[in-house]
Motif scaffolding. Sequence first.
Motif, PDB file in Angstrom:
ATOM      1  N   ALA A 271      74.247  27.743 -28.358  1.00 21.44           N
ATOM      2  CA  ALA A 271      73.588  26.378 -27.887  1.00 21.44           C
ATOM      3  C   ALA A 271      74.520  25.131 -27.651  1.00 21.44           C
ATOM      4  N   ALA A 272      75.366  25.034 -28.446  1.00 17.25           N
ATOM      5  CA  ALA A 272      76.484  24.054 -28.401  1.00 17.25           C
ATOM      6  C   ALA A 272      77.433  24.307 -29.125  1.00 17.25           C
ATOM      7  N   VAL A 273      78.730  23.973 -29.068  1.00 12.71           N
ATOM      8  CA  VAL A 273      80.053  24.159 -29.478  1.00 12.71           C
ATOM      9  C   VAL A 273      81.125  22.905 -29.447  1.00 12.71           C
ATOM     10  N   ALA A 274      81.742  23.105 -30.745  1.00 10.99           N
ATOM     11  CA  ALA A 274      82.651  21.744 -31.042  1.00 10.99           C
ATOM     12  C   ALA A 274      83.916  22.400 -31.549  1.00 10.99           C
ATOM     13  N   ALA A 275      85.029  22.119 -30.991  1.00 13.03           N
ATOM     14  CA  ALA A 275      86.523  22.710 -31.636  1.00 13.03           C
ATOM     15  C   ALA A 275      87.411  21.908 -32.397  1.00 13.03           C
ATOM     16  N   PHE A 276      87.822  22.704 -33.319  1.00 10.52           N
ATOM     17  CA  PHE A 276      88.674  21.903 -34.456  1.00 10.52           C
ATOM     18  C   PHE A 276      90.126  22.037 -33.785  1.00 10.52           C
ATOM     19  N   ASP A 277      90.749  22.963 -33.117  1.00  6.83           N
ATOM     20  CA  ASP A 277      91.766  23.164 -32.345  1.00  6.83           C
ATOM     21  C   ASP A 277      91.621  24.086 -31.041  1.00  6.83           C
ATOM     22  N   ASP A 278      92.758  24.663 -30.840  1.00  2.15           N
ATOM     23  CA  ASP A 278      92.774  25.707 -29.450  1.00  2.15           C
ATOM     24  C   ASP A 278      92.653  27.112 -29.977  1.00  2.15           C
ATOM     25  N   ARG A 279      92.249  27.201 -31.441  1.00  3.90           N
ATOM     26  CA  ARG A 279      92.100  28.529 -31.950  1.00  3.90           C
ATOM     27  C   ARG A 279      90.773  28.534 -32.649  1.00  3.90           C
ATOM     28  N   SER A 280      90.283  27.278 -33.269  1.00  7.19           N
ATOM     29  CA  SER A 280      89.070  27.781 -34.228  1.00  7.19           C
ATOM     30  C   SER A 280      87.907  26.760 -33.607  1.00  7.19           C
ATOM     31  N   LEU A 281      86.776  27.178 -33.665  1.00  4.83           N
ATOM     32  CA  LEU A 281      85.523  26.324 -33.078  1.00  4.83           C
ATOM     33  C   LEU A 281      84.428  26.782 -33.867  1.00  4.83           C
ATOM     34  N   VAL A 282      83.426  25.672 -33.982  1.00  2.51           N
ATOM     35  CA  VAL A 282      82.113  26.133 -34.500  1.00  2.51           C
ATOM     36  C   VAL A 282      80.979  25.921 -33.264  1.00  2.51           C
ATOM     37  N   PHE A 283      80.142  26.757 -33.524  1.00  4.91           N
ATOM     38  CA  PHE A 283      79.053  26.529 -32.517  1.00  4.91           C
ATOM     39  C   PHE A 283      77.541  26.889 -33.260  1.00  4.91           C
ATOM     40  N   VAL A 284      76.616  26.553 -32.790  1.00  2.00           N
ATOM     41  CA  VAL A 284      75.039  26.801 -33.221  1.00  2.00           C
ATOM     42  C   VAL A 284      74.435  27.859 -32.498  1.00  2.00           C
ATOM     43  N   ASP A 285      74.078  28.724 -33.203  1.00  2.00           N
ATOM     44  CA  ASP A 285      73.340  30.116 -32.704  1.00  2.00           C
ATOM     45  C   ASP A 285      71.872  29.694 -32.999  1.00  2.00           C
ATOM     46  N   THR A 286      71.195  29.309 -31.819  1.00  2.00           N
ATOM     47  CA  THR A 286      69.758  28.756 -32.192  1.00  2.00           C
ATOM     48  C   THR A 286      69.218  30.010 -32.313  1.00  2.00           C
ATOM     49  N   LEU A 287      69.473  31.010 -31.761  1.00  2.00           N
ATOM     50  CA  LEU A 287      68.495  32.389 -31.824  1.00  2.00           C
ATOM     51  C   LEU A 287      68.509  32.974 -33.297  1.00  2.00           C
ATOM     52  N   ALA A 288      69.516  32.663 -33.890  1.00  2.00           N
ATOM     53  CA  ALA A 288      69.645  33.152 -35.229  1.00  2.00           C
ATOM     54  C   ALA A 288      69.454  32.128 -36.250  1.00  2.00           C
ATOM     55  N   GLN A 289      69.351  30.876 -35.809  1.00  2.00           N
ATOM     56  CA  GLN A 289      69.004  29.643 -36.625  1.00  2.00           C
ATOM     57  C   GLN A 289      70.113  29.503 -37.590  1.00  2.00           C
TER      58      GLN A 289
END
Length: 385
Positions: free
Chosen positions: A61-79
């Motif tokens: 649903a949305a993504v944010a990146a720490f750097d070019d290797r690592s990121l976080v994202f929200v998985d709305t389907l799995a909450q």
Amino acid sequence: MNTILTPEPVVSLASVINGGNREVVIALRNYLLLIDARNEALIRQRGIHEVESQEVSGELAAVAAFDDRSLVFVDTLAQIVRFHTFLRTDDYTRPIAGTPLQRSYSRGGGYEDGPGDRAKFADPTGIVILPDGAVAVSDTGNHRIRRLSKFNVETAVKEEAAQTEFPPTPPKQDEFRILLLGDSYVWTNVAWHESVGGILADRLSALTRGCKKHATLYVVRRLGLLPAPGFEYIDEVLGTGIASMIVYDLPEGDQSGGQLTAMLRKSRDELRETGQRLLVFTFPESWDIASESEYYRASHPELDILSRAYALPKRHELNSALASSGVDTLNLWPKFLTIAAGANHPNLFEAGDIHLTPYGNATLADGIFKHLAAEAPWGSCPATR
């Protein structure tokens, strides 16, 4: 300016600087793309449903990146909120906040504060990394902005490596290193703490804490592994003193009982030369237990091919070869069949997949753990334990 064609609509973007060059993470519903903005080139494309051996993903649903290797994202389907790294050929994804719920898209999420795997969200739709490195999530269903505990990316990357790659150097003097070798059964579609390797690693670590040698465990997973290639891998790669012990999930194959016995003894003898031990185990698979696989078999007629290839006489031949080999072996068929024949137990295997459920993983891990604990190959421990 060029136009980038994507297989699905774009749901979110994140931009990072890598060595002075800007790279862009493009999140689609089911894909992550890493783009070199300067050269307008695709660096990496990964479907989140293609990341096997971790817990099944829902949708981005949305993504944010720490750097070019690592990121976080929200998985709305799995909450839940997930961490993802592009570090390896096989990408790694794991939950960092939220309780993964099977079919959460129909059961809904919830609201609960607490440590990562105990927190609950309802329709998380946005995410951002704050200046201090913490992650904030827009918990839309609960009408709140939730701040996660500061997330240590370096620690997460090290954890990923510890769970999916064994160290390139031999174990230290106070370490008894176990390599769990197998096909997808050793880690598939569950979070690390619910996997066979994760459960074993935690229990062995707790058991050997304070012992002369502490036990560590690493998963060596080879998709579609067959017996002969597995034994070759043991002899050529793992039999170099890289581990104290190899625990091999022996898969089915077309070898005769005599061939299997010969391969077992050969690997055992070669490992002995480098001071390594070998444990080989087997357990029934979903098509061996009618009550566990009836729905999946009915909906996947191609399984008939597997059923014929791995008919019960062939399976019994494998266990007979193990028993007569003189190699340290563990036959978990009786344990699984006893559970399957009883009432009031969770499924051992997924209804829509051939792999183990979290309960099945725990059952398998428990059998291996008890065998290892009884043998105590790591040596002496304090008498108080």
